[in-house]
Write an enzyme that holds these catalytic residues in place. Structure first.
Site, PDB file in Angstrom:
ATOM      1  CG  HIS A 114      -1.294  -1.237  -1.638  1.00 19.67           C
ATOM      2  ND1 HIS A 114      -0.705  -1.498  -0.418  1.00 19.67           N
ATOM      3  CD2 HIS A 114      -0.417  -0.453  -2.300  1.00 19.67           C
ATOM      4  CE1 HIS A 114       0.470  -0.890  -0.365  1.00 19.67           C
ATOM      5  NE2 HIS A 114       0.671  -0.243  -1.496  1.00 19.67           N
ATOM      6  CG  ASP A 168      -6.917   1.343  -0.239  1.00 21.47           C
ATOM      7  OD1 ASP A 168      -6.671   2.565  -0.189  1.00 21.47           O
ATOM      8  OD2 ASP A 168      -6.062   0.493  -0.537  1.00 21.47           O
ATOM      9  CD  GLN A 192      -2.548   5.765  -5.472  1.00 21.71           C
ATOM     10  OE1 GLN A 192      -2.515   6.823  -6.074  1.00 21.71           O
ATOM     11  NE2 GLN A 192      -1.492   5.281  -4.854  1.00 21.71           N
ATOM     12  CE  LYS A 212      -0.343   6.020  -1.139  1.00 19.25           C
ATOM     13  NZ  LYS A 212       0.851   5.676  -1.893  1.00 19.25           N
ATOM     14  CB  CYS A 231       2.616  -2.667  -2.711  1.00 21.08           C
ATOM     15  SG  CYS A 231       4.139  -2.114  -1.979  1.00 21.08           S
TER      16      CYS A 231
HETATM   17  N1  PMP Z   1      -3.693   1.369  -0.879  1.00 25.17           N
HETATM   18  C1  PMP Z   1      -3.324   1.875  -2.057  1.00 25.17           C
HETATM   19  C2  PMP Z   1      -4.244   1.749  -3.225  1.00 25.17           C
HETATM   20  C3  PMP Z   1      -2.084   2.504  -2.191  1.00 25.17           C
HETATM   21  O1  PMP Z   1      -1.710   2.989  -3.372  1.00 25.17           O
HETATM   22  C4  PMP Z   1      -1.237   2.600  -1.057  1.00 25.17           C
HETATM   23  C5  PMP Z   1       0.133   3.237  -1.160  1.00 25.17           C
HETATM   24  N2  PMP Z   1       0.830   2.943  -2.326  1.00 25.17           N
HETATM   25  C6  PMP Z   1      -1.679   2.089   0.153  1.00 25.17           C
HETATM   26  C7  PMP Z   1      -2.919   1.474   0.205  1.00 25.17           C
HETATM   27  C8  PMP Z   1      -0.865   2.180   1.395  1.00 25.17           C
HETATM   28  O2  PMP Z   1      -0.721   3.518   1.786  1.00 25.17           O
HETATM   29  P1  PMP Z   1       0.294   3.925   2.939  1.00 25.17           P
HETATM   30  O3  PMP Z   1       1.613   3.310   2.585  1.00 25.17           O
HETATM   31  O4  PMP Z   1       0.316   5.418   2.887  1.00 25.17           O
HETATM   32  O5  PMP Z   1      -0.242   3.399   4.208  1.00 25.17           O
END
Ligand code: PMP
Length: 419
Positions: A135, A212, A215, A238, A376
């Site tokens: 991401h 990270d 998900q 999430k 993203c």
């Molecule tokens: N890493 C992953 C794999 C994500 O899916 C996301 C959110 N789509 C993020 C990081 C960022 O999370 P946040 O916007 O809650 O900080």
């Protein structure tokens, strides 16, 4: 005694989706006159009523700043807040609650490590490893610190099916590698990575690894001691909790060795104009009034998950995934992007001759919420040679019937768009 409302009685030990859906009030509404189908769970999950209620309860019954007041409300709020740190520690099986830093979300957790650990430890010529499927929040902070420190960002390639090429990863590890930061579960491909093995390999070179887990935490039990990761980040929103709060887990020796990230109240031990000393971990990283209300309702979200039969949930979500793959495969011109062997409950695809955004907008008019675009993860789209995908991400409160509606909706959208 904890003041967090107990939801233990609301346990969903025997998994019954119709029963579970009743806990999520947002699902019972019509959008453009059609019953809502919410398939954007990877962007943010919906919240059970108990989580929503806990926010109202905090603000209407014991709102106060924490750790500073001797009065009743402050002590009650402090206790509720502190209880959640312990709860999070248990949720991911950390060794101690001191390893739990509250941050605003996954993004802030990664930025904290990149800035604090990176600034202290990276030198010109050092290498930092990430993968193609990260991401943006696990790319940009590393680009920024590498640029500042003269370090080099290296990228582990992925296969056409969206899996990390482990042999390539092994080749990239060397004595110049100073950090590995890797996604547990991809938000755009659905791939679940072999993180434990990735960590083991890095540790052979004594390289710390950040995971990270944004998900992952809703869909499976994540155990930081079993993974043996050095850092791990996730976001409450999430995993049934509120927005604006998340977790950075860090091994205690690493957190203790790192300089503070932000300065202000709470993170200090004493301040004078000559010399300021810092508070101990984790408070050293939590400057200012914390997000008290959201931490407390995050605790309720964790309770909700802990009192659910998570194994049954995971099995049910995998059934949703198989059902979606099987039934959507009939659609003419569909091509799935991300076909890894181990996947979370999401499908990402393109359809020949129609634009993903147009499909998303057409589905919206039919009450079906999906995500379209690059999610993203622009480098993933470049690797897969597509401008974007249509992503349907499922949670345990979704149903097979909703997947049937999605299929009908897609067929209708394609017919309209190809006219
Ligand atoms: N890493 C992953 C794999 C994500 O899916 C996301 C959110 N789509 C993020 C990081 C960022 O999370 P946040 O916007 O809650 O900080």
């Amino acid at each position: 005694m904890s003041v967090i409302p107990s939801i233990v009685e609301k346990s969903i030990i025997r998994f019954d989706v119709d029963q579970v859906r009743k806990d999520f009030p947002v699902l019972f509404q019509e959008v453009y006159g059609k019953p809502l189908v919410y398939f954007d769970n990877a962007a943010t999950s919906q919240k059970p009523q108990v989580v929503i209620d806990s926010l109202k309860k905090y603000y209407s019954e014991y709102n106060a700043n924490i750790h500073r007041g001797v009065h009743f409300l402050s002590q009650k709020a402090s206790q509720a807040y502190d209880d959640v740190r312990e709860k999070v520690s248990g949720f991911i099986n950390a060794k101690s609650e001191r390893e739990i830093v509250f941050v605003s979300g996954t993004t802030e957790g990664i930025n904290l490590v990149a800035s604090s650990y990176g600034r202290k430890n990276f030198s010109p010529g050092d290498e930092v490893l990430i993968s193609t499927m990260e991401h943006h929040s696990n790319i940009v902070p590393w680009q920024m610190i590498c640029e500042e420190r003269g370090a080099i960002l290296k990228v582990i390639p992925i296969s056409d099916s969206g899996e990390i090429l482990m042999e390539e990863y092994k080749k990239l590890l060397n004595s110049k590698t100073k950090f590995v930061s890797i996604v547990h579960t991809s938000n755009s491909l659905g791939t679940v990575n072999p993180v434990k093995e990735i960590i083991q390999l890095a540790h052979e070179y004594k390289i710390p690894v950040l995971v990270d887990a944004a998900q992952a935490v809703l869909h499976e039990q994540v155990d930081v001691q079993d993974l043996n990761c050095d850092f791990l980040c996730f976001s409450a929103h999430k995993m049934l909790g509120p927005t604006g709060i998340g977790v950075l887990f860090g091994k205690i020796n690493l957190l203790e060795s790192m300089p503070p990230y932000k300065g202000g109240g709470e993170m200090i031990s004493s301040v004078s104009f000559e010399k300021t000393t810092y508070n101990e971990v984790p408070f050293k990283f939590e400057a200012g009034t914390p997000n008290i209300a959201d931490v407390i309702s995050f605790g309720v979200a964790i309770d909700y998950l802990l009192t659910s039969d998570r194994k049954a949930i995971a099995e049910y979500e995998q059934k949703l995934l198989s059902y979606a793959i099987k039934s959507l495969s009939d659609i003419e011109g569909i091509r799935f992007i991300g076909t890894a062997k181990k996947r979370t409950s999401l499908v990402s695809f393109v359809i020949d001759g129609v634009n993903a955004l147009d499909v998303g907008m057409s589905l919206d008019t039919q009450g079906i919420a999906v995500r379209t675009g690059h999610h993203c993860t622009e480098p993933v789209m470049d690797r897969m040679k597509v401008p974007g995908t249509i992503r349907d991400s499922f949670a345990f409160y979704n149903t097979m019937n909703e997947i049937d509606k999605l299929k009908e909706g897609l067929i209708k959208a394609i017919r309209l768009l190809k006219k």
